[in-house]
Design a protein around this motif. Structure first.
Motif, PDB file in Angstrom:
ATOM      1  N   SER A 174     -58.255 -16.388 -43.713  1.00 59.75           N
ATOM      2  CA  SER A 174     -57.019 -16.169 -43.194  1.00 59.75           C
ATOM      3  C   SER A 174     -57.148 -17.164 -42.082  1.00 59.75           C
ATOM      4  O   SER A 174     -57.885 -17.176 -41.179  1.00 59.75           O
ATOM      5  CB  SER A 174     -56.396 -14.939 -42.828  1.00 59.75           C
ATOM      6  N   VAL A 175     -56.281 -18.513 -42.143  1.00 60.43           N
ATOM      7  CA  VAL A 175     -56.482 -19.460 -41.023  1.00 60.43           C
ATOM      8  C   VAL A 175     -55.146 -19.804 -40.541  1.00 60.43           C
ATOM      9  O   VAL A 175     -54.041 -19.694 -41.313  1.00 60.43           O
ATOM     10  CB  VAL A 175     -57.282 -20.821 -41.490  1.00 60.43           C
ATOM     11  N   PHE A 176     -54.903 -20.378 -39.287  1.00 60.80           N
ATOM     12  CA  PHE A 176     -53.524 -20.846 -39.119  1.00 60.80           C
ATOM     13  C   PHE A 176     -53.615 -22.473 -39.640  1.00 60.80           C
ATOM     14  O   PHE A 176     -54.350 -23.122 -39.892  1.00 60.80           O
ATOM     15  CB  PHE A 176     -53.460 -21.022 -37.564  1.00 60.80           C
ATOM     16  N   LYS A 177     -52.338 -22.800 -39.611  1.00 56.75           N
ATOM     17  CA  LYS A 177     -51.983 -23.903 -40.029  1.00 56.75           C
ATOM     18  C   LYS A 177     -52.709 -25.211 -39.061  1.00 56.75           C
ATOM     19  O   LYS A 177     -52.477 -24.830 -37.894  1.00 56.75           O
ATOM     20  CB  LYS A 177     -50.440 -24.510 -39.959  1.00 56.75           C
ATOM     21  N   GLY A 178     -53.318 -25.982 -39.762  1.00 54.35           N
ATOM     22  CA  GLY A 178     -53.830 -26.956 -38.998  1.00 54.35           C
ATOM     23  C   GLY A 178     -55.418 -27.063 -38.371  1.00 54.35           C
ATOM     24  O   GLY A 178     -56.016 -27.800 -38.187  1.00 54.35           O
ATOM     25  N   ALA A 179     -55.978 -25.665 -38.973  1.00 51.71           N
ATOM     26  CA  ALA A 179     -57.309 -25.190 -38.714  1.00 51.71           C
ATOM     27  C   ALA A 179     -58.050 -25.683 -39.852  1.00 51.71           C
ATOM     28  O   ALA A 179     -57.602 -25.926 -40.829  1.00 51.71           O
ATOM     29  CB  ALA A 179     -57.336 -23.882 -38.609  1.00 51.71           C
ATOM     30  N   PRO A 180     -59.141 -25.938 -39.439  1.00 57.93           N
ATOM     31  CA  PRO A 180     -60.237 -26.599 -40.698  1.00 57.93           C
ATOM     32  C   PRO A 180     -60.291 -25.314 -41.795  1.00 57.93           C
ATOM     33  O   PRO A 180     -60.384 -24.277 -41.124  1.00 57.93           O
ATOM     34  CB  PRO A 180     -61.418 -26.911 -39.929  1.00 57.93           C
ATOM     35  N   VAL A 181     -60.712 -25.500 -42.987  1.00 58.31           N
ATOM     36  CA  VAL A 181     -60.961 -24.534 -43.866  1.00 58.31           C
ATOM     37  C   VAL A 181     -62.191 -24.813 -44.756  1.00 58.31           C
ATOM     38  O   VAL A 181     -62.515 -26.044 -44.943  1.00 58.31           O
ATOM     39  CB  VAL A 181     -59.726 -24.327 -45.122  1.00 58.31           C
TER      40      VAL A 181
ATOM     41  N   PHE B 235     -67.033 -18.137 -63.739  1.00 59.61           N
ATOM     42  CA  PHE B 235     -66.312 -18.239 -62.747  1.00 59.61           C
ATOM     43  C   PHE B 235     -66.769 -17.232 -61.546  1.00 59.61           C
ATOM     44  O   PHE B 235     -67.407 -16.020 -61.845  1.00 59.61           O
ATOM     45  CB  PHE B 235     -64.973 -17.849 -62.962  1.00 59.61           C
ATOM     46  N   GLY B 236     -66.519 -17.692 -60.270  1.00 60.27           N
ATOM     47  CA  GLY B 236     -66.961 -16.506 -59.108  1.00 60.27           C
ATOM     48  C   GLY B 236     -65.479 -15.653 -59.111  1.00 60.27           C
ATOM     49  O   GLY B 236     -64.781 -15.535 -59.913  1.00 60.27           O
ATOM     50  N   THR B 237     -65.652 -14.406 -58.339  1.00 61.94           N
ATOM     51  CA  THR B 237     -64.679 -13.580 -57.963  1.00 61.94           C
ATOM     52  C   THR B 237     -63.462 -14.070 -57.518  1.00 61.94           C
ATOM     53  O   THR B 237     -62.505 -13.431 -57.365  1.00 61.94           O
ATOM     54  CB  THR B 237     -65.319 -12.392 -57.289  1.00 61.94           C
ATOM     55  N   GLY B 238     -63.473 -15.272 -56.928  1.00 61.57           N
ATOM     56  CA  GLY B 238     -62.306 -15.960 -56.227  1.00 61.57           C
ATOM     57  C   GLY B 238     -62.169 -15.672 -54.708  1.00 61.57           C
ATOM     58  O   GLY B 238     -62.796 -14.500 -54.184  1.00 61.57           O
ATOM     59  N   THR B 239     -61.274 -16.409 -53.954  1.00 63.93           N
ATOM     60  CA  THR B 239     -61.286 -16.302 -52.439  1.00 63.93           C
ATOM     61  C   THR B 239     -59.759 -16.719 -52.416  1.00 63.93           C
ATOM     62  O   THR B 239     -59.267 -17.512 -53.001  1.00 63.93           O
ATOM     63  CB  THR B 239     -61.999 -17.300 -51.564  1.00 63.93           C
ATOM     64  N   ARG B 240     -59.000 -15.641 -51.901  1.00 60.89           N
ATOM     65  CA  ARG B 240     -57.823 -15.815 -51.594  1.00 60.89           C
ATOM     66  C   ARG B 240     -57.398 -16.346 -50.202  1.00 60.89           C
ATOM     67  O   ARG B 240     -57.861 -16.043 -49.381  1.00 60.89           O
ATOM     68  CB  ARG B 240     -56.856 -14.564 -51.452  1.00 60.89           C
ATOM     69  N   LEU B 241     -56.947 -17.674 -50.096  1.00 60.93           N
ATOM     70  CA  LEU B 241     -56.595 -18.468 -48.913  1.00 60.93           C
ATOM     71  C   LEU B 241     -55.248 -18.152 -48.302  1.00 60.93           C
ATOM     72  O   LEU B 241     -54.500 -18.525 -49.068  1.00 60.93           O
ATOM     73  CB  LEU B 241     -57.015 -19.848 -49.038  1.00 60.93           C
ATOM     74  N   LEU B 242     -55.159 -17.763 -47.138  1.00 60.49           N
ATOM     75  CA  LEU B 242     -53.823 -17.466 -46.621  1.00 60.49           C
ATOM     76  C   LEU B 242     -53.649 -18.553 -45.165  1.00 60.49           C
ATOM     77  O   LEU B 242     -54.417 -18.356 -44.289  1.00 60.49           O
ATOM     78  CB  LEU B 242     -53.535 -15.922 -46.063  1.00 60.49           C
ATOM     79  N   VAL B 243     -52.825 -19.222 -45.350  1.00 61.24           N
ATOM     80  CA  VAL B 243     -52.644 -20.351 -44.135  1.00 61.24           C
ATOM     81  C   VAL B 243     -51.295 -19.747 -43.392  1.00 61.24           C
ATOM     82  O   VAL B 243     -50.249 -19.718 -44.209  1.00 61.24           O
ATOM     83  CB  VAL B 243     -52.501 -21.490 -44.790  1.00 61.24           C
TER      84      VAL B 243
ATOM     85  N   GLU C  90     -49.645 -24.761 -45.105  1.00 61.07           N
ATOM     86  CA  GLU C  90     -49.202 -23.617 -45.410  1.00 61.07           C
ATOM     87  C   GLU C  90     -49.202 -23.694 -47.137  1.00 61.07           C
ATOM     88  O   GLU C  90     -49.400 -22.317 -47.810  1.00 61.07           O
ATOM     89  CB  GLU C  90     -47.895 -23.435 -45.053  1.00 61.07           C
ATOM     90  N   GLU C  91     -48.919 -24.622 -47.568  1.00 58.32           N
ATOM     91  CA  GLU C  91     -48.832 -24.867 -49.161  1.00 58.32           C
ATOM     92  C   GLU C  91     -50.372 -24.825 -49.984  1.00 58.32           C
ATOM     93  O   GLU C  91     -50.391 -24.815 -50.886  1.00 58.32           O
ATOM     94  CB  GLU C  91     -48.239 -26.207 -49.734  1.00 58.32           C
ATOM     95  N   ASP C  92     -51.384 -24.590 -49.057  1.00 49.72           N
ATOM     96  CA  ASP C  92     -52.664 -24.494 -49.590  1.00 49.72           C
ATOM     97  C   ASP C  92     -52.874 -22.940 -49.582  1.00 49.72           C
ATOM     98  O   ASP C  92     -53.941 -22.553 -50.271  1.00 49.72           O
ATOM     99  CB  ASP C  92     -53.752 -24.925 -48.590  1.00 49.72           C
ATOM    100  N   SER C  93     -52.104 -22.207 -49.393  1.00 47.49           N
ATOM    101  CA  SER C  93     -52.305 -20.872 -49.497  1.00 47.49           C
ATOM    102  C   SER C  93     -52.278 -20.614 -51.175  1.00 47.49           C
ATOM    103  O   SER C  93     -51.330 -20.851 -51.852  1.00 47.49           O
ATOM    104  CB  SER C  93     -51.246 -19.844 -49.051  1.00 47.49           C
ATOM    105  N   ALA C  94     -53.304 -19.904 -51.616  1.00 51.05           N
ATOM    106  CA  ALA C  94     -53.418 -19.844 -53.128  1.00 51.05           C
ATOM    107  C   ALA C  94     -54.723 -19.078 -53.346  1.00 51.05           C
ATOM    108  O   ALA C  94     -55.513 -18.708 -52.360  1.00 51.05           O
ATOM    109  CB  ALA C  94     -53.550 -21.132 -53.723  1.00 51.05           C
ATOM    110  N   MET C  95     -55.043 -18.596 -54.605  1.00 49.33           N
ATOM    111  CA  MET C  95     -56.450 -17.994 -54.906  1.00 49.33           C
ATOM    112  C   MET C  95     -57.431 -19.147 -55.441  1.00 49.33           C
ATOM    113  O   MET C  95     -56.892 -20.122 -56.392  1.00 49.33           O
ATOM    114  CB  MET C  95     -56.090 -17.180 -55.917  1.00 49.33           C
TER     115      MET C  95
END
Lengths: 112, 110
Positions: free
Chosen positions: B12-19, B100-108, B79-84
């Motif tokens: 979970s990150v804020f908009k504009g932060a590095p990922v 495949f790996g188990t996945g990471t959910r990114l929430l911006v 924000e549109e980067d939010s996805a699995m």
């Protein structure tokens, strides 16, 4: 544009029923795959096929079978559905010499 | 055995932060690695592959053979980067299988 379609988006079946999930691709791909997608477990390969009438087991084939009578169609069969087969099922296809896979929209199967 | 590890279930990150979404693999040969993405209510799709050395939607991923990693990075999250996100490794079977790996959910968040 590659199109992979799956017969149902949502399916509810009872324990013990025989279930058919259909997948069709329109790009003449040789390879087709069936996965199940579960939270925390990612994508797990059930079966795949590299040619008509050819099939190979994936990582979790138990309780499933497949059929590929035509190049464009790959069916997943649950012989006797059980509650632990409740999941999202994803179909994918790909070219023979490529590792890029094109996915369908998924079928969410609930077994009660 | 070939394996792909994504240690974070949720990032979970804020908009504009590095990922940086982490991916580690185990494979004795020459690996071929991919990142797939699934946006809400959309189908899983290829984001990028390491052999292409491309940047897609601002994302890059560098293969580090010494650390057996293929982390996905973006300098400024949107924000549109939010996805699995799923990391995948070519399986060494003679068929075009992927592990495949188990996945990471990114929430911006805004």
């Amino acid at each position: 544009d590659v199109k992979v379609t799956q017969s149902s988006r949502y399916l509810v079946k009872r324990t013990g029923e025989k279930v058919f999930l259909e997948c069709v691709q329109d790009m003449d791909h040789e390879n087709m795959f069936w996965y199940r997608q579960d939270p925390g477990l990612g994508l797990r390969l059930i079966y795949f096929s590299y040619d008509v009438k050819m099939k190979e087991k994936g990582d979790i084939p138990e309780g499933y079978s497949v059929s590929r009578e035509k190049k464009e169609r790959f069916s997943l069969i649950l012989e006797s559905a059980s509650t632990n087969q409740t999941s999202m099922y994803l179909c994918a296809s790909g070219r023979q010499k490529s590792y890029e896979q094109y996915f369908g929209p998924g079928t969410r199967l609930t077994v009660t | 055995a070939q394996r792909v590890t994504q240690p974070e279930k949720l990032l979970s990150v804020f908009k504009g932060a590095p990922v940086e979404l982490k991916c580690n693999y185990s494979y004795s040969g020459s690996p071929e690695l991919f990142w797939y993405v699934q946006y809400s209510r959309q189908r899983l799709q290829l984001l990028l592959r390491h052999i292409s050395r491309e940047s897609i939607k601002g994302f890059t991923a560098d293969l580090n053979k010494g650390e057996t990693s293929f982390h996905l990075k973006k300098p400024f999250a949107q924000e549109e980067d939010s996805a699995m996100y799923y990391c995948a490794l070519r399986a060494d079977t003679g068929f075009q299988k992927l592990v495949f790996g188990t996945g990471t959910r990114l929430l911006v968040s805004p």
